[in-house]
Design a protein around this motif. Structure first.
Motif, PDB file in Angstrom:
ATOM      1  N   GLU A 291       0.818  -1.216   0.000  1.00 13.26           N
ATOM      2  CA  GLU A 291       0.000   0.000   0.000  1.00 13.26           C
ATOM      3  C   GLU A 291       0.855   1.270   0.000  1.00 13.26           C
ATOM      4  OE1 GLU A 291      -2.056  -0.723   3.610  1.00 13.26           O
ATOM      5  OE2 GLU A 291      -3.618  -1.939   2.676  1.00 13.26           O
ATOM      6  N   ARG A 292       2.140   1.137  -0.264  1.00 13.51           N
ATOM      7  CA  ARG A 292       3.046   2.280  -0.182  1.00 13.51           C
ATOM      8  C   ARG A 292       2.595   3.416  -1.100  1.00 13.51           C
ATOM      9  NH1 ARG A 292       5.048  -1.858  -2.942  1.00 13.51           N
ATOM     10  NH2 ARG A 292       6.128  -1.582  -4.938  1.00 13.51           N
ATOM     11  N   TYR A 293       2.734   4.606  -0.584  1.00  8.08           N
ATOM     12  CA  TYR A 293       2.393   5.854  -1.265  1.00  8.08           C
ATOM     13  C   TYR A 293       0.920   5.962  -1.642  1.00  8.08           C
ATOM     14  CZ  TYR A 293       7.417   6.314  -1.283  1.00  8.08           C
ATOM     15  OH  TYR A 293       8.739   6.387  -0.874  1.00  8.08           O
ATOM     16  N   ARG A 294       0.080   5.137  -1.020  1.00  8.68           N
ATOM     17  CA  ARG A 294      -1.374   5.330  -1.117  1.00  8.68           C
ATOM     18  C   ARG A 294      -1.810   5.999   0.181  1.00  8.68           C
ATOM     19  NH1 ARG A 294      -3.141  -0.788  -2.946  1.00  8.68           N
ATOM     20  NH2 ARG A 294      -1.747  -0.972  -4.760  1.00  8.68           N
ATOM     21  N   LEU A 295      -2.148   7.262   0.104  1.00  7.61           N
ATOM     22  CA  LEU A 295      -2.475   8.011   1.310  1.00  7.61           C
ATOM     23  C   LEU A 295      -3.747   7.475   1.960  1.00  7.61           C
ATOM     24  CD1 LEU A 295      -1.773  11.720   0.294  1.00  7.61           C
ATOM     25  CD2 LEU A 295      -0.286  10.124   1.485  1.00  7.61           C
ATOM     26  N   SER A 296      -3.665   7.247   3.264  1.00 13.20           N
ATOM     27  CA  SER A 296      -4.858   6.897   4.021  1.00 13.20           C
ATOM     28  C   SER A 296      -5.734   8.140   4.161  1.00 13.20           C
ATOM     29  CB  SER A 296      -4.476   6.378   5.408  1.00 13.20           C
ATOM     30  OG  SER A 296      -3.610   5.265   5.316  1.00 13.20           O
ATOM     31  N   ARG A 297      -6.968   7.942   4.620  1.00 18.21           N
ATOM     32  CA  ARG A 297      -7.850   9.077   4.836  1.00 18.21           C
ATOM     33  C   ARG A 297      -7.268   9.999   5.896  1.00 18.21           C
ATOM     34  NH1 ARG A 297     -12.890   8.404   6.920  1.00 18.21           N
ATOM     35  NH2 ARG A 297     -13.476  10.391   6.000  1.00 18.21           N
ATOM     36  N   PHE A 298      -7.523  11.274   5.742  1.00 18.19           N
ATOM     37  CA  PHE A 298      -7.003  12.281   6.665  1.00 18.19           C
ATOM     38  C   PHE A 298      -7.984  12.528   7.800  1.00 18.19           C
ATOM     39  CE2 PHE A 298      -3.548  14.863   4.243  1.00 18.19           C
ATOM     40  CZ  PHE A 298      -2.829  13.696   4.060  1.00 18.19           C
ATOM     41  N   GLY A 299      -8.516  11.482   8.343  1.00 17.85           N
ATOM     42  CA  GLY A 299      -9.406  11.595   9.488  1.00 17.85           C
ATOM     43  C   GLY A 299     -10.621  12.450   9.179  1.00 17.85           C
ATOM     44  N   ARG A 300     -11.050  13.218  10.176  1.00 12.16           N
ATOM     45  CA  ARG A 300     -12.236  14.059  10.020  1.00 12.16           C
ATOM     46  C   ARG A 300     -11.878  15.538   9.848  1.00 12.16           C
ATOM     47  NH1 ARG A 300     -15.461  11.861  15.184  1.00 12.16           N
ATOM     48  NH2 ARG A 300     -13.321  11.925  15.975  1.00 12.16           N
TER      49      ARG A 300
ATOM     50  N   SER B  74      -2.957  17.864  -2.649  1.00 16.10           N
ATOM     51  CA  SER B  74      -1.676  18.532  -2.888  1.00 16.10           C
ATOM     52  C   SER B  74      -0.513  17.606  -2.544  1.00 16.10           C
ATOM     53  CB  SER B  74      -1.598  19.811  -2.058  1.00 16.10           C
ATOM     54  OG  SER B  74      -0.331  20.424  -2.180  1.00 16.10           O
ATOM     55  N   ILE B  75      -0.599  16.938  -1.397  1.00 11.86           N
ATOM     56  CA  ILE B  75       0.460  16.005  -0.997  1.00 11.86           C
ATOM     57  C   ILE B  75       0.534  14.847  -1.977  1.00 11.86           C
ATOM     58  CG2 ILE B  75       1.225  14.420   0.813  1.00 11.86           C
ATOM     59  CD1 ILE B  75      -0.151  16.323   2.835  1.00 11.86           C
ATOM     60  N   ASP B  76      -0.623  14.312  -2.353  1.00 12.15           N
ATOM     61  CA  ASP B  76      -0.669  13.181  -3.283  1.00 12.15           C
ATOM     62  C   ASP B  76      -0.055  13.556  -4.626  1.00 12.15           C
ATOM     63  OD1 ASP B  76      -1.393  10.496  -3.762  1.00 12.15           O
ATOM     64  OD2 ASP B  76      -3.213  11.115  -4.809  1.00 12.15           O
ATOM     65  N   GLY B  77      -0.328  14.774  -5.088  1.00 18.15           N
ATOM     66  CA  GLY B  77       0.230  15.221  -6.363  1.00 18.15           C
ATOM     67  C   GLY B  77       1.740  15.366  -6.303  1.00 18.15           C
ATOM     68  N   MET B  78       2.262  15.905  -5.202  1.00 18.01           N
ATOM     69  CA  MET B  78       3.718  16.028  -5.066  1.00 18.01           C
ATOM     70  C   MET B  78       4.379  14.656  -5.015  1.00 18.01           C
ATOM     71  SD  MET B  78       4.407  19.320  -2.541  1.00 18.01           S
ATOM     72  CE  MET B  78       3.316  18.820  -1.206  1.00 18.01           C
ATOM     73  N   ILE B  79       3.750  13.721  -4.281  1.00 15.78           N
ATOM     74  CA  ILE B  79       4.299  12.356  -4.210  1.00 15.78           C
ATOM     75  C   ILE B  79       4.349  11.735  -5.596  1.00 15.78           C
ATOM     76  CG2 ILE B  79       3.806  10.016  -3.419  1.00 15.78           C
ATOM     77  CD1 ILE B  79       2.763  11.246  -0.810  1.00 15.78           C
ATOM     78  N   ALA B  80       3.246  11.860  -6.356  1.00 15.19           N
ATOM     79  CA  ALA B  80       3.197  11.272  -7.695  1.00 15.19           C
ATOM     80  C   ALA B  80       4.277  11.856  -8.599  1.00 15.19           C
ATOM     81  CB  ALA B  80       1.807  11.492  -8.309  1.00 15.19           C
ATOM     82  N   GLU B  81       4.479  13.168  -8.522  1.00 13.71           N
ATOM     83  CA  GLU B  81       5.492  13.815  -9.351  1.00 13.71           C
ATOM     84  C   GLU B  81       6.891  13.347  -8.966  1.00 13.71           C
ATOM     85  OE1 GLU B  81       7.256  16.237 -12.210  1.00 13.71           O
ATOM     86  OE2 GLU B  81       5.160  15.599 -11.962  1.00 13.71           O
ATOM     87  N   LEU B  82       7.161  13.251  -7.660  1.00 11.93           N
ATOM     88  CA  LEU B  82       8.485  12.806  -7.203  1.00 11.93           C
ATOM     89  C   LEU B  82       8.742  11.359  -7.599  1.00 11.93           C
ATOM     90  CD1 LEU B  82       8.555  14.465  -3.663  1.00 11.93           C
ATOM     91  CD2 LEU B  82       9.910  15.130  -5.654  1.00 11.93           C
ATOM     92  N   LEU B  83       7.724  10.521  -7.493  1.00 13.59           N
ATOM     93  CA  LEU B  83       7.891   9.113  -7.877  1.00 13.59           C
ATOM     94  C   LEU B  83       8.136   8.967  -9.376  1.00 13.59           C
ATOM     95  CD1 LEU B  83       5.156   7.344  -5.707  1.00 13.59           C
ATOM     96  CD2 LEU B  83       7.642   7.271  -5.371  1.00 13.59           C
ATOM     97  N   SER B  84       7.496   9.835 -10.171  1.00 14.33           N
ATOM     98  CA  SER B  84       7.690   9.751 -11.625  1.00 14.33           C
ATOM     99  C   SER B  84       9.113  10.129 -12.024  1.00 14.33           C
ATOM    100  CB  SER B  84       6.687  10.671 -12.346  1.00 14.33           C
ATOM    101  OG  SER B  84       7.018  12.043 -12.151  1.00 14.33           O
ATOM    102  N   GLN B  85       9.782  10.910 -11.180  1.00 17.02           N
ATOM    103  CA  GLN B  85      11.162  11.334 -11.466  1.00 17.02           C
ATOM    104  C   GLN B  85      12.183  10.381 -10.898  1.00 17.02           C
ATOM    105  OE1 GLN B  85      11.372  15.230  -9.712  1.00 17.02           O
ATOM    106  NE2 GLN B  85       9.831  16.116 -11.063  1.00 17.02           N
ATOM    107  N   ARG B  86      11.762   9.512  -9.992  1.00 16.95           N
ATOM    108  CA  ARG B  86      12.722   8.641  -9.301  1.00 16.95           C
ATOM    109  C   ARG B  86      13.067   7.426 -10.156  1.00 16.95           C
ATOM    110  NH1 ARG B  86      11.510   5.914  -3.414  1.00 16.95           N
ATOM    111  NH2 ARG B  86       9.978   4.797  -4.655  1.00 16.95           N
TER     112      ARG B  86
END
Length: 283
Positions: free
Chosen positions: A161-170, A265-277
């Protein structure tokens, strides 16, 4: 910023903090002024933190200029790794790399303060129990406060489940930012997900150790204590542009929508960083 001292003295400071939670003179950091925070502890522990940050995980930061030089802000980050190295690296990275070497006070899950070997280390480096009651005074005093909305679900997520963000609570962090009238800085951490590839968890033996679970990884418990060494992955910590919480208008509560905006926003930054790695180890 220059790192003073040596690894031996730094380890002595960390071990002393761990030992403070044991014995008849046990120190409960929560009854101490400022929750047991020692503003000099990060400097004393810096040689160990510097080794982890610069040599072992080789952390690079992007967008740290998005974190204000003065005044309060709420840093909201993804959480992972089996063991919470990401919190320590975020605290140290802010102190090391920010132009004015800002201190970060992070909101920590309750289990850390029930752990005798962990509670004083966490408190001295700047961690506080996660609640509105502890966070609000810190923000009102002009501090940077860090929060990991995924909580234990994030740090304990399975490797699949790496880099799949869990829900941000309430959306509690959004209400906190709105009431304190501070900006939210989204933070993406890439590299921590692979340091302890969690394949399973042991909960029955974890409570005596003061931790929520013992991770089962490809190397632990197979290699014994050696298997607890993290994989030396290459990390990137990216700080996104500030997100401001608008007021509640005509009774319309946008807490959930704002929480999803931050998560996106966090998910988008993670996706961009992973695409460059190109490599987990070399970046």
């Amino acid at each position: 910023m220059s790192v003073q001292g040596n690894v031996r003295s730094a380890m002595s400071a960390i071990i002393e903090a761990m030992r403070a939670g044991f014995g008849p003179q046990r120190v409960d950091p929560q009854i101490l002024p400022d929750g047991g925070h020692d503003p000099h502890f990060i400097e004393r522990a810096a040689p160990v933190l510097e080794f982890l940050y610069a040599k072992y995980f080789r952390v690079r930061t992007i967008g740290i200029e998005n974190v204000p030089s003065t005044g309060p802000a709420l840093l909201v980050a993804n959480h992972s790794g089996g063991l919470p190295y990401d919190g320590a690296m975020l605290i140290y990275g802010m102190f090391r790399d920010h132009p004015v070497h800002r201190r970060l006070r992070t909101l920590i899950a309750n289990f850390a303060f029930r752990s005798p070997w962990m509670c004083n280390v966490v408190a001295r480096i700047g961690g506080v129990r996660a609640s509105m009651e502890t966070a609000m005074p810190l923000l009102q005093s002009g501090n940077l406060v860090g929060v990991f909305p995924e909580g234990l679900k994030g740090v304990g997520k399975m490797f699949r489940e790496r880099y799949r963000l869990s829900r941000f609570g309430r959306g509690g962090f959004v209400r906190l930012a709105r009431e304190a009238n501070v900006p939210i800085i989204p933070v993406a951490i890439v590299g921590a997900e692979e340091i302890h590839p969690v394949l399973g968890k042991i909960t029955s033996l974890a409570e005596p150790l003061g931790i929520p679970y013992i991770p089962i990884t490809p190397t632990f418990p197979l290699l014994g204590p050696l298997g607890l060494l993290p994989v030396p992955t290459k990390w990137t910590i990216q700080f996104g542009p500030a997100i401001h919480c608008g007021p509640v208008v005509d009774g319309e509560d946008v807490t959930g929508a704002t929480a999803e905006l931050v998560r996106g926003s966090i998910d988008g930054m993670i996706a961009e960083l992973l695409s460059q790695r190109r490599s987990i180890i070399f970046g």
